[in-house]
Design a protein around this motif. Structure first.
Motif, mmCIF file in Angstrom:
data_model
loop_
_atom_site.group_PDB
_atom_site.id
_atom_site.type_symbol
_atom_site.label_atom_id
_atom_site.label_comp_id
_atom_site.label_asym_id
_atom_site.label_seq_id
_atom_site.Cartn_x
_atom_site.Cartn_y
_atom_site.Cartn_z
ATOM 1 N N VAL A 1 -1.508 -24.961 0.903
ATOM 2 C CA VAL A 1 -0.782 -23.845 0.239
ATOM 3 C C VAL A 1 -0.631 -22.692 1.346
ATOM 4 O O VAL A 1 -1.597 -22.486 1.971
ATOM 5 C CB VAL A 1 -1.588 -23.344 -1.190
ATOM 6 C CG1 VAL A 1 -1.492 -24.656 -2.152
ATOM 7 C CG2 VAL A 1 -2.791 -22.910 -0.785
ATOM 8 N N GLN A 2 0.493 -21.808 0.895
ATOM 9 C CA GLN A 2 0.558 -20.659 1.860
ATOM 10 C C GLN A 2 1.515 -19.770 0.960
ATOM 11 O O GLN A 2 2.139 -19.946 -0.035
ATOM 12 C CB GLN A 2 1.391 -20.903 2.998
ATOM 13 C CG GLN A 2 0.852 -21.960 3.989
ATOM 14 C CD GLN A 2 1.656 -22.054 5.335
ATOM 15 O OE1 GLN A 2 2.047 -21.374 5.895
ATOM 16 N NE2 GLN A 2 2.185 -23.302 5.381
ATOM 17 N N THR B 1 5.106 -25.252 8.525
ATOM 18 C CA THR B 1 4.949 -24.080 9.143
ATOM 19 C C THR B 1 6.522 -23.486 9.315
ATOM 20 O O THR B 1 7.757 -24.043 9.457
ATOM 21 C CB THR B 1 4.650 -24.244 10.644
ATOM 22 O OG1 THR B 1 3.379 -24.879 10.734
ATOM 23 C CG2 THR B 1 4.756 -23.168 11.623
ATOM 24 N N VAL B 2 6.597 -22.083 8.555
ATOM 25 C CA VAL B 2 7.954 -21.596 8.670
ATOM 26 C C VAL B 2 8.072 -20.851 9.909
ATOM 27 O O VAL B 2 7.263 -19.917 10.449
ATOM 28 C CB VAL B 2 7.868 -20.697 7.362
ATOM 29 C CG1 VAL B 2 8.906 -19.660 7.381
ATOM 30 C CG2 VAL B 2 7.534 -21.369 6.034
ATOM 31 N N VAL B 3 9.445 -21.135 10.438
ATOM 32 C CA VAL B 3 9.716 -20.840 11.799
ATOM 33 C C VAL B 3 11.189 -20.611 11.819
ATOM 34 O O VAL B 3 11.759 -21.725 11.277
ATOM 35 C CB VAL B 3 8.964 -21.419 12.998
ATOM 36 C CG1 VAL B 3 9.218 -22.765 12.820
ATOM 37 C CG2 VAL B 3 9.185 -20.659 14.019
ATOM 38 N N ASP B 4 11.837 -19.818 12.433
ATOM 39 C CA ASP B 4 13.373 -20.030 12.616
ATOM 40 C C ASP B 4 13.405 -20.515 14.078
ATOM 41 O O ASP B 4 13.479 -20.141 15.085
ATOM 42 C CB ASP B 4 14.020 -18.530 12.838
ATOM 43 C CG ASP B 4 15.480 -18.522 13.056
ATOM 44 O OD1 ASP B 4 16.109 -19.725 13.047
ATOM 45 O OD2 ASP B 4 16.121 -17.469 13.292
ATOM 46 N N ASP C 1 13.408 -21.668 9.044
ATOM 47 C CA ASP C 1 13.238 -23.229 8.799
ATOM 48 C C ASP C 1 11.811 -23.729 8.546
ATOM 49 O O ASP C 1 11.023 -22.753 8.613
ATOM 50 C CB ASP C 1 14.073 -23.867 10.093
ATOM 51 C CG ASP C 1 15.079 -23.373 10.721
ATOM 52 O OD1 ASP C 1 16.128 -23.608 9.877
ATOM 53 O OD2 ASP C 1 15.210 -22.807 11.713
ATOM 54 N N VAL C 2 11.589 -24.848 8.253
ATOM 55 C CA VAL C 2 10.334 -25.552 7.865
ATOM 56 C C VAL C 2 9.834 -26.648 8.737
ATOM 57 O O VAL C 2 10.598 -27.494 8.650
ATOM 58 C CB VAL C 2 10.149 -25.879 6.439
ATOM 59 C CG1 VAL C 2 8.760 -26.167 5.989
ATOM 60 C CG2 VAL C 2 10.546 -24.546 5.518
ATOM 61 N N ASP D 1 -1.314 -30.538 12.064
ATOM 62 C CA ASP D 1 -0.858 -29.162 11.906
ATOM 63 C C ASP D 1 0.024 -28.870 12.984
ATOM 64 O O ASP D 1 0.073 -29.561 13.909
ATOM 65 C CB ASP D 1 -1.847 -28.359 12.119
ATOM 66 C CG ASP D 1 -1.493 -26.688 12.151
ATOM 67 O OD1 ASP D 1 -0.757 -26.152 11.233
ATOM 68 O OD2 ASP D 1 -2.360 -25.952 12.725
ATOM 69 N N VAL D 2 1.117 -28.063 12.682
ATOM 70 C CA VAL D 2 2.033 -27.446 13.934
ATOM 71 C C VAL D 2 2.103 -26.230 13.812
ATOM 72 O O VAL D 2 2.311 -25.625 12.693
ATOM 73 C CB VAL D 2 3.577 -28.339 13.615
ATOM 74 C CG1 VAL D 2 4.276 -27.813 14.769
ATOM 75 C CG2 VAL D 2 3.140 -29.771 13.972
ATOM 76 N N GLN D 3 2.188 -25.597 15.055
ATOM 77 C CA GLN D 3 2.293 -23.977 15.076
ATOM 78 C C GLN D 3 3.499 -23.773 16.383
ATOM 79 O O GLN D 3 3.427 -24.479 17.235
ATOM 80 C CB GLN D 3 0.894 -23.226 15.456
ATOM 81 C CG GLN D 3 -0.003 -23.285 14.266
ATOM 82 C CD GLN D 3 0.451 -22.942 12.813
ATOM 83 O OE1 GLN D 3 1.269 -21.784 13.164
ATOM 84 N NE2 GLN D 3 0.200 -23.490 11.909
#
Length: 501
Positions: A110-111, A190-193, A201-202, A244-246
């Motif tokens: 959850v985030q 992970t939320v990132v453009d 994007d996700v 996980d991905v960052q």
């Protein structure tokens, strides 16, 4: 080579080791071994006499802080069946959703994050029982009105009364946004453009198998935010389970690269996906270790580039750093290790806890499923890996909670510093006084006071803090992961809305 008898004796001594403040093992003195042998003899004698010892948790009972109150609310998770599966079996619309079936609760992450850039926080949920990632946006609450008449059964009336009491007389309203589905056990989002078009994007880390496995079933899946909704793109496959991905621009070429945590089982590690443009990525290995859970990204050495942290919790219990030279080349640094392989690392969070400008780590430890379901140990809790500079990190146990699986920083008491919230997956819940959610108070970087938030629900595996309802104070969101054969009540996602006093 030792003979069998000597090996047994050595193993017996090893099992009697003591633990340091963060869970490291220390060999016992001879008198300690003798005392344990005497106690063991007495235990056998008591057993022959028919006296059954009673095991109770040694974790002290906690009380709530009188100056802070929360309203617990369950996020209503609807049964979700992908349309293509309904079509495949010829089910009518809504037919499968209305069927009653045993429901395994498996919330993996959850985030609290602003997904759509409107300044309001959403709750982003990875659901490994429905193989989906869904965002929930808070829409306010309405007062519950009882709806029954003379023909209503006593059970229906009681259900309404229970619902009224549990939600303090209110119904909480949510808007759901499906990010993606048909992924086998999504572990993290992970939320990132990723394409830098101004829309978030996700990127989803996919285990491929919720159970331990070295099969090549892991994936990294991108859900690109477009005018027509989220479009699915497969970025990495044929790897072991991805946890996980960052994101970060590691080589300073202006685009977004990805650090990937491959948990696997007996084999795993950290991989780098270098962005080549047009959603093409080059895959390379940075660290070969099984059981990597999280890879938090930050400039840990303050040299102007992004480094990668990694927690290893399978064959070893370690924290590593991958130091970036500025051009996307990495050197391995072992920051922390323990010879107590039973601490059970649950995760790693980057947080500047002492606010000195150097990024620290919060490491939860308490995954004790190897021992069976749920005995707390004195080294379970949160370890603060304090960044001393020059790649030196000092370990300090700052909170104790049996079965701790996740930690999150938050200024709970609004005094300008960061406190720490902890959740437990497998505490000793035979003792109803044992907590499942606590917060540890920060007093000038001393963490001596622990306060109860909740004793229910139990079996919580993931946690985040953020302002869900937009009132200016952090709330707490936790996700439940039902252990196989568990009989505890289902509470997939619970939110504790903090009251403004």
């Amino acid at each position: 080579m030792v003979n069998e008898q000597e090996a047994t004796t050595q193993q017996g001594v090893a099992d009697l080791t003591e633990f340091g403040s963060t869970g490291n093992r220390h060999r016992p003195a001879f008198l300690t071994v003798l005392l344990v042998c005497i106690i063991g003899g007495l235990a056998v004698l008591w057993g022959l006499m028919g006296i059954a010892p009673s095991l109770t948790s040694e974790i002290r009972v906690l009380n709530s802080h009188p100056g802070h109150r929360w309203n617990p609310v369950d996020l209503e998770i609807q049964k979700y069946i992908p349309e293509h599966l309904q079509t495949l079996i010829g089910a009518e619309s809504g037919e499968l959703e209305s069927m009653e079936d045993p429901h395994e609760v498996r919330i993996t992450n959850v985030q609290v994050v602003d997904l759509d850039g409107d300044g309001k926080q959403e709750v982003l949920v990875c659901n490994a029982s429905q193989n989906s990632v869904i965002a929930y946006s808070y829409q306010g609450r309405t007062q519950i009105e009882l709806d029954y008449d003379a023909d209503s059964s006593p059970e229906e009336v009681q259900q309404q009364m229970d619902n009224l009491a549990e939600n303090q007389g209110f119904e909480y309203l949510w808007k759901e946004t499906l990010i993606g589905d048909s992924m086998v056990a999504p572990a993290h989002a992970t939320v990132v453009d990723i394409n830098q078009d101004g829309k978030q994007d996700v990127v989803v880390s996919v285990l491929g198998n919720i159970m331990p496995s070295d099969e090549l079933v892991g994936e990294v899946v991108l859900f690109l935010n477009t005018e027509d909704g989220y479009q699915r793109h497969l970025l990495l496959s044929d790897v072991r389970r991805v946890a996980d991905v960052q994101a970060g621009d590691f080589d300073k070429d202006g685009d977004v690269d990805l650090a990937v945590a491959v948990f696997g089982y007996a084999r795993g590690g950290v991989r780098l996906l270098e962005n080549l443009g047009d959603l093409n990525f080059r895959d390379s290995s940075l660290l070969d270790r099984p059981g990597v859970i999280h890879v938090p990204v930050h400039d840990y050495d303050l040299d102007g580039d992004l480094d990668i942290g990694a927690i290893v919790t399978q064959d070893e219990e370690e924290v590593w750093a991958l130091e970036n030279d500025g051009d996307g080349n990495f050197s391995r640094r072992l920051l922390y290790e323990t010879d107590n392989y039973d601490v059970g690392g649950g995760g790693l969070v980057a947080a500047d806890l002492d606010q000195d400008g150097k990024m620290d780590f919060l490491m939860s430890q308490g995954d004790n499923l190897e021992f069976g379901h749920g005995w707390p140990m004195p080294y379970h809790g949160c370890v603060w890996l304090r960044n001393q500079g020059d790649w030196t990190f000092k370990a300090e146990l700052i909170g104790k909670l049996g079965g701790t699986y996740a930690a999150a920083p938050s200024d709970v008491d609004a005094d300008g510093d960061l406190d720490v919230v902890l959740v437990s997956m497998s505490n000793d819940y035979a003792n109803p006084q044992n907590p499942s959610v606590i917060w540890v108070e920060n007093e000038e970087n001393q963490f001596q006071k622990q306060h109860l938030i909740a004793r229910q629900p139990v079996e919580l595996i993931t946690l985040d803090c953020g302002d869900v309802d937009g009132d200016g104070v952090d709330d707490i969101v936790a996700g439940q992961f039902r252990i196989p054969l568990s009989v505890v009540p289902d509470h997939p996602v619970r939110i504790w809305f903090k009251e403004k006093l």
